[in-house]
Design a protein around this motif. Structure first.
Motif, mmCIF file in Angstrom:
data_model
loop_
_atom_site.group_PDB
_atom_site.id
_atom_site.type_symbol
_atom_site.label_atom_id
_atom_site.label_comp_id
_atom_site.label_asym_id
_atom_site.label_seq_id
_atom_site.Cartn_x
_atom_site.Cartn_y
_atom_site.Cartn_z
ATOM 1 N N GLN A 64 0.909 -1.454 -0.498
ATOM 2 C CA GLN A 64 0.024 -0.087 0.317
ATOM 3 C C GLN A 64 0.894 0.829 -0.310
ATOM 4 O O GLN A 64 0.763 2.146 -0.959
ATOM 5 N N ASN A 65 1.933 1.090 0.665
ATOM 6 C CA ASN A 65 3.177 2.285 0.819
ATOM 7 C C ASN A 65 3.393 2.726 -0.385
ATOM 8 O O ASN A 65 3.695 3.475 -0.864
ATOM 9 N N PHE A 66 3.906 1.841 -1.280
ATOM 10 C CA PHE A 66 4.928 1.651 -1.866
ATOM 11 C C PHE A 66 3.963 1.577 -3.467
ATOM 12 O O PHE A 66 4.261 2.400 -3.959
ATOM 13 N N ARG A 67 2.875 1.587 -3.412
ATOM 14 C CA ARG A 67 1.478 2.434 -4.939
ATOM 15 C C ARG A 67 1.973 3.688 -4.396
ATOM 16 O O ARG A 67 1.716 4.767 -5.183
ATOM 17 N N ARG A 68 1.726 4.007 -3.005
ATOM 18 C CA ARG A 68 2.098 6.013 -2.683
ATOM 19 C C ARG A 68 3.241 5.763 -4.028
ATOM 20 O O ARG A 68 2.612 7.442 -3.918
ATOM 21 N N ILE A 69 3.938 5.656 -3.305
ATOM 22 C CA ILE A 69 5.726 6.048 -3.740
ATOM 23 C C ILE A 69 5.023 6.288 -5.178
ATOM 24 O O ILE A 69 5.542 6.680 -5.863
ATOM 25 N N TYR A 70 4.895 4.767 -5.581
ATOM 26 C CA TYR A 70 4.950 5.563 -6.781
ATOM 27 C C TYR A 70 4.004 6.139 -8.045
ATOM 28 O O TYR A 70 4.422 5.985 -8.976
ATOM 29 N N ASP A 71 3.168 6.430 -7.430
ATOM 30 C CA ASP A 71 2.019 7.206 -7.713
ATOM 31 C C ASP A 71 2.762 8.767 -7.884
ATOM 32 O O ASP A 71 2.377 9.208 -9.256
ATOM 33 N N VAL A 72 3.386 8.318 -6.371
ATOM 34 C CA VAL A 72 3.907 9.995 -5.871
ATOM 35 C C VAL A 72 5.375 10.270 -7.367
ATOM 36 O O VAL A 72 5.429 11.133 -7.651
ATOM 37 N N GLU A 73 5.403 9.054 -7.258
ATOM 38 C CA GLU A 73 7.974 9.537 -8.008
ATOM 39 C C GLU A 73 6.742 9.648 -9.578
ATOM 40 O O GLU A 73 7.269 10.189 -10.338
ATOM 41 N N ASN A 74 6.006 8.723 -10.307
ATOM 42 C CA ASN A 74 4.919 9.084 -11.493
ATOM 43 C C ASN A 74 4.302 10.300 -11.730
ATOM 44 O O ASN A 74 4.891 10.892 -13.423
ATOM 45 N N ARG A 75 3.609 11.127 -10.521
ATOM 46 C CA ARG A 75 3.344 12.707 -11.626
ATOM 47 C C ARG A 75 4.364 13.640 -10.978
ATOM 48 O O ARG A 75 4.766 14.228 -12.046
ATOM 49 N N ARG A 76 5.880 12.695 -10.807
ATOM 50 C CA ARG A 76 7.220 14.102 -10.143
ATOM 51 C C ARG A 76 7.410 13.476 -11.691
ATOM 52 O O ARG A 76 8.928 14.496 -11.810
ATOM 53 N N GLY A 77 7.299 12.637 -12.936
ATOM 54 C CA GLY A 77 8.019 12.274 -13.818
ATOM 55 C C GLY A 77 9.092 11.561 -14.098
ATOM 56 O O GLY A 77 10.521 11.631 -14.785
ATOM 57 N N ARG A 78 9.469 10.659 -13.063
ATOM 58 C CA ARG A 78 10.190 9.747 -12.762
ATOM 59 C C ARG A 78 10.178 8.413 -13.178
ATOM 60 O O ARG A 78 8.460 7.974 -12.498
ATOM 61 N N ASN A 79 10.085 8.579 -14.165
ATOM 62 C CA ASN A 79 9.544 6.714 -15.208
ATOM 63 C C ASN A 79 9.798 5.440 -14.328
ATOM 64 O O ASN A 79 10.781 4.845 -14.352
ATOM 65 N N VAL A 80 9.502 4.897 -12.999
ATOM 66 C CA VAL A 80 9.582 4.138 -12.487
ATOM 67 C C VAL A 80 8.948 3.088 -13.198
ATOM 68 O O VAL A 80 10.048 1.804 -13.033
ATOM 69 N N ASP A 81 8.257 2.942 -14.173
ATOM 70 C CA ASP A 81 8.359 1.771 -14.920
ATOM 71 C C ASP A 81 9.489 0.438 -16.141
ATOM 72 O O ASP A 81 9.225 0.104 -16.193
ATOM 73 N N ARG A 82 10.096 1.968 -16.758
ATOM 74 C CA ARG A 82 10.735 1.790 -17.060
ATOM 75 C C ARG A 82 12.287 1.193 -16.927
ATOM 76 O O ARG A 82 12.557 0.831 -16.561
ATOM 77 N N ALA A 83 12.690 2.199 -15.557
ATOM 78 C CA ALA A 83 13.599 1.846 -15.243
ATOM 79 C C ALA A 83 13.316 0.162 -14.059
ATOM 80 O O ALA A 83 14.491 -1.024 -13.528
ATOM 81 N N PHE A 84 12.378 -0.206 -13.237
ATOM 82 C CA PHE A 84 12.045 -1.670 -12.661
ATOM 83 C C PHE A 84 11.162 -2.532 -13.064
ATOM 84 O O PHE A 84 11.423 -3.620 -13.611
ATOM 85 N N PHE A 85 9.925 -2.299 -14.258
ATOM 86 C CA PHE A 85 8.793 -3.040 -14.579
ATOM 87 C C PHE A 85 7.896 -2.794 -16.068
ATOM 88 O O PHE A 85 7.544 -2.184 -16.502
ATOM 89 N N PRO A 86 8.953 -2.956 -16.903
ATOM 90 C CA PRO A 86 9.006 -3.365 -18.647
ATOM 91 C C PRO A 86 7.937 -4.027 -18.928
ATOM 92 O O PRO A 86 7.659 -3.426 -19.663
ATOM 93 N N ASP A 87 7.098 -4.865 -18.266
ATOM 94 C CA ASP A 87 5.656 -5.216 -18.074
ATOM 95 C C ASP A 87 4.630 -4.133 -17.605
ATOM 96 O O ASP A 87 3.748 -4.122 -19.003
ATOM 97 N N LEU A 88 4.883 -3.108 -16.998
ATOM 98 C CA LEU A 88 4.156 -2.080 -16.893
ATOM 99 C C LEU A 88 3.816 -1.075 -17.957
ATOM 100 O O LEU A 88 3.112 -0.548 -18.327
#
Length: 447
Positions: free
Chosen positions: A9-33
């Motif tokens: 749950q907390n990681f999802r919150r971080i995930y959303d915040v970081e993506n809103r800031r323009g940091r592509n978390v998917d590209r760094a760690f989750f190719p299927d996303l």
């Protein structure tokens, strides 16, 4: 009570915040996303194309065409949402299996040793969660450079007698006492056991890699928060000193302003600041620390946070700091040097890029994919100036470089740009991420 857990749950919150800031978390760690997002983009594009190519169709006919595409978009969004939840849960579960923080070292700009978390989603989300925990629990906020400059100006732009200390801490990160820091964190009893454990693992790993008994790692995101924790007691003691009317600190750069009266032992003020730092194993950097008095018949000058303050006759003049001014000149030089190198094999491309770089330096823009989409540029980076003389000097320096160009057309193009006009008129330019990266490439690792 703050939820400090390293949970999905907390990681999802971080995930959303970081993506809103323009940091592509998917590209760094989750190719299927990345693929899931691409399917959403494709579905949205298909709807736009269908609407455009069937613009003359009746509403009912258009709905028959678009409805299957909407369903495709809905399913793509649901699929991505399910994948995000699954990946966050996987990361949380992987951390539960006794994950250990081990830093990695590399050489950064100017040969500086940097220490970072491994490129691993577990380490990434642990680091972000710790930063969130510390920031929320201790109410930590980074210093606002613009607010500090404005406050310094207001404090000094008068005829009162002051004693000013512009202080710098010697090798700040390197000299923070880790044991003192850990003891303070333990005694506060605010951070959870898990947060403390990962912080201690990171500091222990740094000590082994750096072969040092003191210091915290440069390059690690949480280090900025740890340094602020370490400095809290120092900040409080300085603020409580007699006659302190203003104190501010930006990382390791301090400004302290005392109310001065006749007969004051001003040398003792510097000693008091030095003693407070020494109590926590830190020292003043003698070569970067300046102290002096202001008031009737007195004058004092110092550089602070990119500005030069000159106080005399009851007035405070603010100009560009010496290092920042040198950096502007260096960037002009580097832009022209890059042009001459590229022009040998690509005259048009070199001219276009030189023009873009000079335009960028002499105008303003809003940074995309940046926290709060901050404004930057010749005005926003120098908004507290009380004199434009240095901007005129930069224009003259630029004009000289332009006069050496062989192309009259390129000269005319660059003559449109001006540091003074960009500042006064707050001229704006827009850049996409790729263009901006190409422009600033000429200034990588600048001194």
């Amino acid at each position: 009570m703050l939820d400090q857990t390293f949970s999905a749950q907390n990681f999802r919150r971080i995930y959303d915040v970081e993506n809103r800031r323009g940091r592509n978390v998917d590209r760094a760690f989750f190719p299927d996303l990345v693929d899931a997002s691409a399917r959403i983009t494709a579905a949205s594009a298909a709807i736009r194309v269908a609407r455009r190519t069937n613009s003359t169709a009746s509403p009912d006919a258009l709905n028959l065409i678009v409805q299957p595409l909407r369903e495709r978009l809905r399913l793509a969004r649901e699929n991505r949402e399910d994948l995000v939840e699954a990946r966050m849960e996987e990361v949380a579960q992987a951390i539960l299996s006794d994950y250990q923080i081990q830093l990695e070292s590399r050489i950064g700009p100017k040969g500086t040793a940097l220490f970072t978390l491994p490129s691993d989603p577990r380490a990434y989300f642990i680091g972000k969660q710790i930063q969130r925990n510390i920031s929320r629990l201790y109410k930590l906020q980074a210093g606002n450079r613009r607010a500090i400059i404005s406050q310094v100006y207001d404090a000094l732009n008068n005829s009162f007698s002051h004693f000013c200390i512009r202080a710098d801490v010697t090798a700040f990160y390197d000299n923070i006492n880790r044991q003192t820091l850990i003891s303070e964190i333990d005694s506060d009893q605010l951070l959870s056991h898990g947060s403390k454990r990962y912080i201690k693992q990171a500091l222990s790993s740094y000590g082994s890699l750096a072969n040092s008994a003191t210091g915290i790692p440069r390059g690690l995101g949480v280090s900025a928060f740890l340094s602020e924790l370490y400095m809290r007691s120092i900040d409080e003691k300085i603020r409580q000193l007699p006659r302190v009317i203003f104190y501010a600190r930006y990382v390791d750069d301090m400004i302290i302003i005392f109310a001065r009266t006749a007969g004051d032992d001003t040398a003792s003020y510097v000693d008091e600041i030095s003693d407070i730092l020494t109590e926590k194993h830190l020292t003043l950097n003698a070569t970067k620390t300046r102290a002096g008095s202001t008031g009737p018949g007195l004058a004092f000058q110092f550089d602070y946070l990119g500005y030069h303050f000159s106080v005399s006759g009851g007035r405070c003049e603010v100009t560009i700091g010496s290092q920042k001014l040198a950096r502007y000149r260096s960037r002009i030089d580097r832009a022209f040097a890059a042009y001459y190198r590229q022009a040998v094999y690509d005259q048009k491309g070199a001219a276009r890029l030189l023009s873009a770089r000079i335009k960028f330096m002499t105008s303003n823009t809003r940074l995309i994919n940046n926290k709060r989409h901050a404004y930057t540029g010749i005005y926003f980076n120098n908004s507290h100036l009380t004199s434009w003389a240095q901007l005129n000097g930069l224009d003259a320096y630029l004009a000289h470089k332009v006069s050496l160009l062989q192309s009259a057309a390129l000269q005319d193009r660059i003559d449109e740009f001006s540091f003074v006009r960009g500042f006064i008129e707050r001229r704006f330019a827009r850049y996409n991420t790729r263009t901006l990266a190409t422009i600033v490439e000429a200034w990588r690792y600048e001194a």
